[in-house]
Each structure stands twice: as structure tokens, then as C-alpha cells.
Write a protein that holds these residues in place. Structure first.
Motif, mmCIF file in Angstrom:
data_model
loop_
_atom_site.group_PDB
_atom_site.id
_atom_site.type_symbol
_atom_site.label_atom_id
_atom_site.label_comp_id
_atom_site.label_asym_id
_atom_site.label_seq_id
_atom_site.Cartn_x
_atom_site.Cartn_y
_atom_site.Cartn_z
ATOM 1 N N THR A 36 0.842 -1.192 0.000
ATOM 2 C CA THR A 36 0.000 0.000 0.000
ATOM 3 C C THR A 36 0.881 1.247 0.000
ATOM 4 O O THR A 36 1.881 1.298 0.709
ATOM 5 N N VAL A 37 0.490 2.226 -0.789
ATOM 6 C CA VAL A 37 1.194 3.497 -0.827
ATOM 7 C C VAL A 37 0.365 4.495 -0.019
ATOM 8 O O VAL A 37 -0.794 4.747 -0.332
ATOM 9 N N PHE A 38 0.968 5.038 1.028
ATOM 10 C CA PHE A 38 0.279 5.973 1.912
ATOM 11 C C PHE A 38 0.635 7.411 1.559
ATOM 12 O O PHE A 38 1.745 7.686 1.125
ATOM 13 N N SER A 39 -0.280 8.316 1.824
ATOM 14 C CA SER A 39 -0.037 9.736 1.657
ATOM 15 C C SER A 39 0.499 10.299 2.974
ATOM 16 O O SER A 39 -0.037 10.000 4.045
ATOM 17 N N ALA A 40 1.521 11.127 2.902
ATOM 18 C CA ALA A 40 2.126 11.700 4.099
ATOM 19 C C ALA A 40 1.134 12.535 4.901
ATOM 20 O O ALA A 40 1.260 12.663 6.113
ATOM 21 N N GLU A 41 0.134 13.072 4.237
ATOM 22 C CA GLU A 41 -0.872 13.884 4.923
ATOM 23 C C GLU A 41 -1.681 13.065 5.924
ATOM 24 O O GLU A 41 -2.219 13.608 6.882
ATOM 25 N N GLU A 42 -1.797 11.772 5.682
ATOM 26 C CA GLU A 42 -2.675 10.915 6.478
ATOM 27 C C GLU A 42 -1.937 9.999 7.455
ATOM 28 O O GLU A 42 -2.566 9.216 8.141
ATOM 29 N N ILE A 43 -0.631 10.110 7.499
ATOM 30 C CA ILE A 43 0.162 9.155 8.253
ATOM 31 C C ILE A 43 0.876 9.811 9.427
ATOM 32 O O ILE A 43 1.435 10.896 9.305
ATOM 33 N N ASP A 44 0.883 9.108 10.528
ATOM 34 C CA ASP A 44 1.698 9.484 11.676
ATOM 35 C C ASP A 44 2.826 8.455 11.722
ATOM 36 O O ASP A 44 2.575 7.260 11.921
ATOM 37 N N LEU A 45 4.048 8.907 11.509
ATOM 38 C CA LEU A 45 5.177 7.977 11.454
ATOM 39 C C LEU A 45 5.329 7.143 12.720
ATOM 40 O O LEU A 45 5.828 6.025 12.671
ATOM 41 N N SER A 46 4.879 7.656 13.847
ATOM 42 C CA SER A 46 5.014 6.900 15.097
ATOM 43 C C SER A 46 4.226 5.592 15.059
ATOM 44 O O SER A 46 4.523 4.665 15.809
ATOM 45 N N ALA A 47 3.243 5.486 14.179
ATOM 46 C CA ALA A 47 2.468 4.249 14.056
ATOM 47 C C ALA A 47 3.353 3.086 13.608
ATOM 48 O O ALA A 47 3.037 1.924 13.875
ATOM 49 N N PHE A 48 4.448 3.392 12.931
ATOM 50 C CA PHE A 48 5.320 2.347 12.392
ATOM 51 C C PHE A 48 6.569 2.114 13.233
ATOM 52 O O PHE A 48 7.405 1.279 12.885
ATOM 53 N N LEU A 49 6.704 2.841 14.338
ATOM 54 C CA LEU A 49 7.877 2.719 15.191
ATOM 55 C C LEU A 49 8.073 1.272 15.633
ATOM 56 O O LEU A 49 7.142 0.635 16.128
ATOM 57 N N TRP A 50 9.272 0.741 15.406
ATOM 58 C CA TRP A 50 9.678 -0.625 15.732
ATOM 59 C C TRP A 50 8.948 -1.692 14.917
ATOM 60 O O TRP A 50 9.129 -2.881 15.150
#
Length: 150
Positions: A36-50
Motif C-alpha cells: 500500500t502506498v500511503f499519503s504523508a498527509e494521512e500518516i503518523d510515522l510513530s504508528a510504524f515505530l519498531w
């Protein structure tokens, strides 16, 4: 190349609608559909931490050939992307100033690799092919541990 980019845009639109309807987190969507390709406007990078290694592709427009090339390089190598826990994030509208764009402050085209620890590992002003990106990721201590555990 345009077919892959168009398919990615269709996936992004479908993902946005799905996330809004089902209140599904970006991490859950990525786990179910890792290409899936996500848009930076809709993403919180902390969701992917670790959990994942975000690769953020910045450009001033989606028509930028470098942007299209980088996106195609990632989308055409599904096995490598999945194996290395890469999540693909795009930002092609500098006027919007997404939180990711604000934090990373790219100029024009930029590809940024973020490690699972949340730190920026690589910034490139030109597209990289998957072989180059794989080599850079495979040198990371966390990735070395992952490969040793397999």
C-alpha cells in the motif's frame, strides 16, 4: 512506469476510503497489504515505530519523473519491500505542509529512509533502485539481527 504509478494512486485512494470507513489504523492496513502506498498527509510515522521502515518519497508534483521512477523502483520489487518491512509514503504537494514534510524539510525531490527506531537513516536527492536501498538496509544493525533470526 505510469501503470504502476496509477495503480499505486488507486491503491492509495482505496486505502484512504477504507481507513475512514473502518477506522483501521495505517499499521493494520500495511500489515494486511504491505505494498500500500500511503499519503504523508494521512500518516503518523510513530504508528510504524519498531514495526516498519518508512521510505518517504517527496516531490513537488506527482508528475515528477524522479518521483515516478522511485515509486516504480519500490513497487516493482514486492519481495524485497516486504522482506525488509518497508512502508511506502508519498508527499507530492509542498503547499500542504504535512507533518512529515515539516519534520524532514525536503527540497524538491527527495527519498528518505527512516529506520524502525524512527531515526532518518538515508536521504537521497535522486531515485535509488531496490538493490541500492536493500544494501543500505541490510547494513543496519537491526536488519542484521533480523536476518540472523531467520
Amino acid at each position: 512506469m505510469k501503470q504502476l504509478v496509477l495503480a499505486a494512486c488507486a491503491t492509495l485512494c482505496a486505502t484512504s476510503a477504507f481507513a475512514e470507513d473502518a477506522k483501521t489504523s495505517a499499521l493494520e492496513i500495511w500489515r494486511d497489504a504491505p505494498m500500500t502506498v500511503f499519503s504523508a498527509e494521512e500518516i503518523d510515522l510513530s504508528a510504524f515505530l519498531w514495526q516498519a521502515r518508512p521510505v518517504v518519497i517527496f516531490a513537488n508534483t506527482a508528475e515528477d519523473l524522479r518521483f515516478q521512477t522511485q515509486l516504480e523502483n519500490l513497487l516493482s520489487e514486492e519481495d524485497d519491500v516486504v522482506e525488509r518491512d518497508i512502508v511506502i509514503i508519498t508527499d507530492t504537494d509542498p503547499a500542504v505542509l504535512s507533518p512529515i514534510r515539516t519534520a524532514l524539510r525536503p527540497r524538491d525531490f527527495h527519498m528518505v529512509l527512516i529506520g524502525k527506531d524512527g531515526d532518518v537513516k538515508l536521504r537521497k536527492p535522486r531515485p535509488w533502485d531496490m538493490r541500492e536501498l536493500s544494501r543500505a538496509i541490510d547494513k543496519m544493525p537491526m536488519r542484521k539481527r533480523e536476518m540472523g533470526a531467520q
